[in-house]
Design a protein around this motif. Structure first.
Motif, PDB file in Angstrom:
ATOM      1  N   LEU A 180       0.832  -1.206   0.000  1.00  0.00           N
ATOM      2  CA  LEU A 180       0.000   0.000   0.000  1.00  0.00           C
ATOM      3  C   LEU A 180       0.867   1.256   0.000  1.00  0.00           C
ATOM      4  CD1 LEU A 180      -2.743  -1.084   2.573  1.00  0.00           C
ATOM      5  CD2 LEU A 180      -3.094  -0.699   0.124  1.00  0.00           C
ATOM      6  N   ASP A 181       1.966   1.205   0.741  1.00  0.00           N
ATOM      7  CA  ASP A 181       2.886   2.329   0.806  1.00  0.00           C
ATOM      8  C   ASP A 181       3.506   2.598  -0.566  1.00  0.00           C
ATOM      9  OD1 ASP A 181       4.172   4.296   2.567  1.00  0.00           O
ATOM     10  OD2 ASP A 181       6.020   3.214   2.123  1.00  0.00           O
ATOM     11  N   SER A 182       3.865   1.536  -1.278  1.00  0.00           N
ATOM     12  CA  SER A 182       4.434   1.683  -2.625  1.00  0.00           C
ATOM     13  C   SER A 182       3.410   2.271  -3.586  1.00  0.00           C
ATOM     14  CB  SER A 182       4.926   0.329  -3.150  1.00  0.00           C
ATOM     15  OG  SER A 182       5.965  -0.170  -2.347  1.00  0.00           O
ATOM     16  N   ILE A 183       2.172   1.822  -3.473  1.00  0.00           N
ATOM     17  CA  ILE A 183       1.090   2.338  -4.324  1.00  0.00           C
ATOM     18  C   ILE A 183       0.873   3.825  -4.042  1.00  0.00           C
ATOM     19  CG2 ILE A 183      -1.393   2.180  -4.759  1.00  0.00           C
ATOM     20  CD1 ILE A 183      -1.031  -0.873  -3.992  1.00  0.00           C
ATOM     21  N   ASN A 184       0.945   4.193  -2.774  1.00  0.00           N
ATOM     22  CA  ASN A 184       0.781   5.599  -2.390  1.00  0.00           C
ATOM     23  C   ASN A 184       1.871   6.477  -2.998  1.00  0.00           C
ATOM     24  OD1 ASN A 184       1.868   7.576   0.169  1.00  0.00           O
ATOM     25  ND2 ASN A 184      -0.211   7.885  -0.571  1.00  0.00           N
ATOM     26  N   LYS A 185       3.060   5.941  -3.127  1.00  0.00           N
ATOM     27  CA  LYS A 185       4.183   6.732  -3.622  1.00  0.00           C
ATOM     28  C   LYS A 185       4.040   7.134  -5.088  1.00  0.00           C
ATOM     29  CE  LYS A 185       7.889   5.595  -0.372  1.00  0.00           C
ATOM     30  NZ  LYS A 185       7.012   5.307   0.752  1.00  0.00           N
ATOM     31  N   VAL A 186       3.112   6.504  -5.813  1.00  0.00           N
ATOM     32  CA  VAL A 186       2.872   6.922  -7.199  1.00  0.00           C
ATOM     33  C   VAL A 186       1.625   7.806  -7.298  1.00  0.00           C
ATOM     34  CG1 VAL A 186       4.052   4.943  -8.187  1.00  0.00           C
ATOM     35  CG2 VAL A 186       1.600   4.785  -7.762  1.00  0.00           C
ATOM     36  N   GLY A 187       1.120   8.283  -6.143  1.00  0.00           N
ATOM     37  CA  GLY A 187       0.078   9.290  -6.152  1.00  0.00           C
ATOM     38  C   GLY A 187      -1.311   8.850  -5.739  1.00  0.00           C
ATOM     39  N   THR A 188      -1.508   7.555  -5.472  1.00  0.00           N
ATOM     40  CA  THR A 188      -2.822   7.067  -5.062  1.00  0.00           C
ATOM     41  C   THR A 188      -3.056   7.376  -3.583  1.00  0.00           C
ATOM     42  OG1 THR A 188      -2.640   5.262  -6.652  1.00  0.00           O
ATOM     43  CG2 THR A 188      -4.324   5.029  -4.946  1.00  0.00           C
ATOM     44  N   THR A 189      -4.204   7.920  -3.271  1.00  0.00           N
ATOM     45  CA  THR A 189      -4.566   8.181  -1.883  1.00  0.00           C
ATOM     46  C   THR A 189      -4.905   6.859  -1.200  1.00  0.00           C
ATOM     47  OG1 THR A 189      -5.518  10.287  -2.571  1.00  0.00           O
ATOM     48  CG2 THR A 189      -6.087   9.507  -0.359  1.00  0.00           C
ATOM     49  N   ILE A 190      -4.357   6.644  -0.007  1.00  0.00           N
ATOM     50  CA  ILE A 190      -4.624   5.432   0.759  1.00  0.00           C
ATOM     51  C   ILE A 190      -5.266   5.806   2.087  1.00  0.00           C
ATOM     52  CG2 ILE A 190      -3.670   3.339   1.807  1.00  0.00           C
ATOM     53  CD1 ILE A 190      -3.190   3.364  -1.180  1.00  0.00           C
ATOM     54  N   LEU A 191      -6.402   5.189   2.359  1.00  0.00           N
ATOM     55  CA  LEU A 191      -7.075   5.349   3.649  1.00  0.00           C
ATOM     56  C   LEU A 191      -7.180   3.962   4.261  1.00  0.00           C
ATOM     57  CD1 LEU A 191      -8.570   7.454   5.434  1.00  0.00           C
ATOM     58  CD2 LEU A 191     -10.679   6.751   4.292  1.00  0.00           C
ATOM     59  N   MET A 192      -6.404   3.705   5.309  1.00  0.00           N
ATOM     60  CA  MET A 192      -6.352   2.366   5.908  1.00  0.00           C
ATOM     61  C   MET A 192      -6.878   2.387   7.330  1.00  0.00           C
ATOM     62  SD  MET A 192      -3.158  -0.257   6.407  1.00  0.00           S
ATOM     63  CE  MET A 192      -3.234  -1.464   7.770  1.00  0.00           C
ATOM     64  N   VAL A 193      -7.939   1.638   7.552  1.00  0.00           N
ATOM     65  CA  VAL A 193      -8.514   1.498   8.889  1.00  0.00           C
ATOM     66  C   VAL A 193      -7.835   0.329   9.598  1.00  0.00           C
ATOM     67  CG1 VAL A 193     -10.592   0.878  10.169  1.00  0.00           C
ATOM     68  CG2 VAL A 193     -10.742   2.464   8.250  1.00  0.00           C
ATOM     69  N   THR A 194      -7.431   0.544  10.834  1.00  0.00           N
ATOM     70  CA  THR A 194      -6.779  -0.511  11.597  1.00  0.00           C
ATOM     71  C   THR A 194      -6.951  -0.230  13.091  1.00  0.00           C
ATOM     72  OG1 THR A 194      -4.684  -1.712  11.949  1.00  0.00           O
ATOM     73  CG2 THR A 194      -4.532   0.668  11.616  1.00  0.00           C
ATOM     74  N   HIS A 195      -6.748  -1.272  13.895  1.00  0.00           N
ATOM     75  CA  HIS A 195      -6.682  -1.072  15.341  1.00  0.00           C
ATOM     76  C   HIS A 195      -5.300  -1.472  15.859  1.00  0.00           C
ATOM     77  CE1 HIS A 195      -7.790  -5.335  14.869  1.00  0.00           C
ATOM     78  NE2 HIS A 195      -7.065  -5.504  15.954  1.00  0.00           N
ATOM     79  N   GLU A 196      -4.389  -1.794  14.923  1.00  0.00           N
ATOM     80  CA  GLU A 196      -3.068  -2.307  15.276  1.00  0.00           C
ATOM     81  C   GLU A 196      -2.061  -1.164  15.429  1.00  0.00           C
ATOM     82  OE1 GLU A 196      -1.937  -6.063  13.197  1.00  0.00           O
ATOM     83  OE2 GLU A 196      -3.709  -5.627  11.989  1.00  0.00           O
ATOM     84  N   HIS A 197      -1.914  -0.685  16.630  1.00  0.00           N
ATOM     85  CA  HIS A 197      -0.994   0.421  16.894  1.00  0.00           C
ATOM     86  C   HIS A 197       0.446   0.064  16.555  1.00  0.00           C
ATOM     87  CE1 HIS A 197      -3.710   3.215  19.186  1.00  0.00           C
ATOM     88  NE2 HIS A 197      -4.426   2.098  19.227  1.00  0.00           N
ATOM     89  N   GLU A 198       0.845  -1.165  16.842  1.00  0.00           N
ATOM     90  CA  GLU A 198       2.230  -1.562  16.595  1.00  0.00           C
ATOM     91  C   GLU A 198       2.551  -1.571  15.106  1.00  0.00           C
ATOM     92  OE1 GLU A 198       4.663  -1.940  18.801  1.00  0.00           O
ATOM     93  OE2 GLU A 198       3.176  -1.309  20.276  1.00  0.00           O
ATOM     94  N   LEU A 199       1.585  -1.940  14.293  1.00  0.00           N
ATOM     95  CA  LEU A 199       1.804  -2.037  12.851  1.00  0.00           C
ATOM     96  C   LEU A 199       2.207  -0.693  12.253  1.00  0.00           C
ATOM     97  CD1 LEU A 199       1.549  -3.753  10.212  1.00  0.00           C
ATOM     98  CD2 LEU A 199      -0.831  -2.985  10.111  1.00  0.00           C
ATOM     99  N   ILE A 200       1.569   0.381  12.700  1.00  0.00           N
ATOM    100  CA  ILE A 200       1.796   1.678  12.060  1.00  0.00           C
ATOM    101  C   ILE A 200       3.095   2.344  12.499  1.00  0.00           C
ATOM    102  CG2 ILE A 200      -0.684   2.028  11.842  1.00  0.00           C
ATOM    103  CD1 ILE A 200      -0.515   4.027  14.121  1.00  0.00           C
ATOM    104  N   ARG A 201       3.781   1.778  13.476  1.00  0.00           N
ATOM    105  CA  ARG A 201       4.996   2.411  13.977  1.00  0.00           C
ATOM    106  C   ARG A 201       6.146   2.382  12.967  1.00  0.00           C
ATOM    107  NH1 ARG A 201       5.016   3.755  19.377  1.00  0.00           N
ATOM    108  NH2 ARG A 201       3.167   3.072  20.521  1.00  0.00           N
ATOM    109  N   ARG A 202       6.024   1.559  11.923  1.00  0.00           N
ATOM    110  CA  ARG A 202       7.048   1.527  10.875  1.00  0.00           C
ATOM    111  C   ARG A 202       6.871   2.643   9.864  1.00  0.00           C
ATOM    112  NH1 ARG A 202       7.979  -4.013   7.802  1.00  0.00           N
ATOM    113  NH2 ARG A 202       9.030  -2.482   6.505  1.00  0.00           N
TER     114      ARG A 202
END
Length: 225
Positions: A180-202
């Motif tokens: 998803l991060d790679s897709i975002n880097k070419v201009g696509t907006t990403i909206l990701m719902v999660t409850h995983e706090h540890e996951l987003i720390r990267r």
């Protein structure tokens, strides 16, 4: 672009899904939406996708006035976005290729374009060699990558990922978010719902936290949470 202006959603039983929410997400952003079960995350997504309509306020998504749009305009709105669900939602009697191609066929895409686009997105998610496999022959991570390919195949300007890592292990979760991060880097907006706090720390992405139907916080990245 997504913009909520003073949006509230009240259900028939009097329960608030959202309360006077105002938020703006610009084209090309990658935004995590955090919140516990029942916080209002699902209502937020359903309003964006026009699965629900607001009780009050205005919603704009990809230049569509979602809060006041006519029903005949809804398919056009949804073609501008790709959606990835936690439970994959693959069609069990179709192979990988046809699951991805289905998203193009329902919009009347010419066969010539379909034959180019489907292998291209399968290559992006590393599944070209699985094109003829059925969903039951895939691991959970592979099924989620098929779902991601299906979301990408129409070249959407916005991808909504609703708990996309909820049914896969932590290592594969990182893999999906990296994609998803790679897709975002070419201009696509990403909206990701999660409850995983540890996951987003990267990731150094914006985090919107929803609690009790309101925006509890809107931070530029996890270090400020």
């Amino acid at each position: 672009m997504i913009e909520f202006k003073n949006v509230s959603k009240v259900y028939p039983n009097g329960t608030y899904g959202l309360k006077d929410v105002s938020v703006k997400i610009e084209q090309g952003e990658f935004v995590f939406v955090l919140g516990s079960s029942g916080a209002g995350k699902s209502t937020f997504l359903k309003l964006i996708m026009h699965e629900e309509t607001p009780t009050s306020g205005e919603i704009t998504v990809n230049d569509f006035k979602v809060s006041s749009m006519k029903q005949k305009e809804v398919p056009l709105l949804r073609r501008s976005m790709g959606i990835v669900f936690q439970d994959f939602r693959l069609i069990p009697n179709m192979n990988v290729y046809d699951n991805v191609a289905f998203a193009l066929r329902v919009t009347g895409t010419p066969t010539r374009e379909l034959r180019k686009r489907v292998p291209f997105v399968l290559d992006l998610v590393g599944l070209v060699d699985k094109a003829k496999n059925m969903p039951t022959e895939l691991s959970g991570g592979e099924q989620q990558r098929v779902a991601l390919a299906r979301a990408l195949v129409n070249k959407p300007s916005l991808i909504i990922a609703d708990e996309p890592t909820g049914n896969i292990d932590p290592e594969l979760s990182m893999e999906i978010v990296d994609m998803l991060d790679s897709i975002n880097k070419v201009g696509t907006t990403i909206l990701m719902v999660t409850h995983e706090h540890e996951l987003i720390r990267r990731y150094e992405n914006r985090i919107i936290t929803i609690e009790n139907g309101t925006i509890l916080s809107d931070r530029p990245d996890w270090r400020s949470v």
